[in-house]
Design an enzyme around this catalytic site. Structure first.
Site, PDB file in Angstrom:
ATOM      1  N   ARG A 194      -1.887  -6.118  -8.391  1.00  0.00           N
ATOM      2  CA  ARG A 194      -0.760  -6.982  -8.015  1.00  0.00           C
ATOM      3  C   ARG A 194      -0.553  -8.109  -9.019  1.00  0.00           C
ATOM      4  O   ARG A 194       0.503  -8.287  -9.578  1.00  0.00           O
ATOM      5  CB  ARG A 194      -0.996  -7.564  -6.621  1.00  0.00           C
ATOM      6  CG  ARG A 194      -0.988  -6.522  -5.525  1.00  0.00           C
ATOM      7  CD  ARG A 194      -1.585  -7.051  -4.268  1.00  0.00           C
ATOM      8  NE  ARG A 194      -2.976  -7.423  -4.473  1.00  0.00           N
ATOM      9  CZ  ARG A 194      -3.707  -8.125  -3.641  1.00  0.00           C
ATOM     10  NH1 ARG A 194      -3.190  -8.577  -2.539  1.00  0.00           N
ATOM     11  NH2 ARG A 194      -4.974  -8.386  -3.912  1.00  0.00           N
ATOM     12  N   HIS A 207       0.835  -1.201   0.000  1.00  0.00           N
ATOM     13  CA  HIS A 207       0.000   0.000   0.000  1.00  0.00           C
ATOM     14  C   HIS A 207       0.877   1.260   0.000  1.00  0.00           C
ATOM     15  O   HIS A 207       0.619   2.209  -0.743  1.00  0.00           O
ATOM     16  CB  HIS A 207      -0.887   0.043   1.260  1.00  0.00           C
ATOM     17  CG  HIS A 207      -1.935  -1.018   1.328  1.00  0.00           C
ATOM     18  ND1 HIS A 207      -2.063  -1.867   2.390  1.00  0.00           N
ATOM     19  CD2 HIS A 207      -2.899  -1.375   0.459  1.00  0.00           C
ATOM     20  CE1 HIS A 207      -3.069  -2.701   2.190  1.00  0.00           C
ATOM     21  NE2 HIS A 207      -3.600  -2.424   1.017  1.00  0.00           N
ATOM     22  N   SER A 237      -3.057  -8.009   2.918  1.00  0.00           N
ATOM     23  CA  SER A 237      -3.223  -7.817   4.358  1.00  0.00           C
ATOM     24  C   SER A 237      -3.514  -9.151   5.039  1.00  0.00           C
ATOM     25  O   SER A 237      -3.041  -9.407   6.146  1.00  0.00           O
ATOM     26  CB  SER A 237      -4.357  -6.819   4.613  1.00  0.00           C
ATOM     27  OG  SER A 237      -4.032  -5.578   4.026  1.00  0.00           O
ATOM     28  N   LYS A 273     -15.807  -7.973   4.814  1.00  0.00           N
ATOM     29  CA  LYS A 273     -14.610  -8.353   5.578  1.00  0.00           C
ATOM     30  C   LYS A 273     -14.797  -8.126   7.077  1.00  0.00           C
ATOM     31  O   LYS A 273     -15.450  -7.160   7.483  1.00  0.00           O
ATOM     32  CB  LYS A 273     -13.406  -7.528   5.103  1.00  0.00           C
ATOM     33  CG  LYS A 273     -12.923  -7.920   3.725  1.00  0.00           C
ATOM     34  CD  LYS A 273     -11.691  -7.151   3.331  1.00  0.00           C
ATOM     35  CE  LYS A 273     -11.163  -7.593   1.990  1.00  0.00           C
ATOM     36  NZ  LYS A 273     -10.055  -6.755   1.525  1.00  0.00           N
TER      37      LYS A 273
END
Ligand code: COA
Length: 165
Positions: free
Chosen positions: A96, A22, A134, A46
């Protein structure tokens, strides 16, 4: 002479926790835009480890050195509505791997339909960071692994403390 409009981008995400990946996007984004608003968003699918307050506190320290980066959070509203409030013309997202593509493509198209004047700008994550997420960081730290080259030491400390509780 006409006044130049500030180019503002919103960089939204859960940042639970913020990772080196990030920070890499934020640093590079800050060179492209006049202002980057790092916006902690609530992704309703989440279950977060860190509270919004903890994420804000951590990011505040990590982003201190960037003069054109602002920190904020939002919930119960659409990203594009938030971006409009901030007078942003772009949504910044990191890509990514090809796995990110489908999800990001869908989100970018939906956002474009909702707010055609706002562009989603994708930045390829630097190669050494493209495996990071994460969730991966949380798993490694929860099992006693090192956060080196994954997260800043401050994040490692906070996440470790959280798991000890
Ligand atoms: N480096 C490392 N990891 C990265 C990364 C990077 N450059 N970019 C993304 N990731 C990881 C994150 O760590 C995260 O990992 P996790 O799934 O293990 O938590 C994952 O990629 C993607 O998360 P993130 O970028 O934080 O976004 P998100 O998918 O959690 O949330 C929002 C996306 C918040 C932007 C979206 O839910 C949203 O816009 N919400 C507001 C409501 C709304 O407008 N909804 C309609 C959208 S069309």
């Amino acid at each position: 002479m006409a006044k130049k409009t500030k180019k503002i981008a919103v960089y939204p995400g859960s940042f639970d926790p913020p990772t080196d990946g990030h920070l890499n996007i934020i640093e590079r984004g800050a060179k492209l835009f006049d202002e980057v608003v790092v916006a902690i968003a609530v992704n309703s699918s989440k279950k977060p480890l860190l509270t919004i307050q903890e994420r804000l506190k951590t990011l505040k320290v990590l982003l201190k050195k960037h003069r054109n980066v602002r920190l904020d959070f939002f919930e119960n509203k659409l990203l594009v509505h938030y971006a409009r409030e901030k007078k942003a013309t772009a949504i910044l997202r990191g890509l990514r791997t090809v796995q990110d593509y489908e999800y990001e493509f869908q989100m970018a198209l939906a956002n474009k339909q909702l707010a055609p004047e706002i562009e989603t700008v994708f930045m390829m994550t630097d190669s050494g960071l493209s495996h990071l997420s994460s969730s991966l960081v949380k798993e490694i730290l929860s099992l006693g692994g090192s956060g080196k080259n994954l997260v800043p030491p401050l994040v490692e400390k906070i996440v470790h403390q959280k798991f000890k509780k």
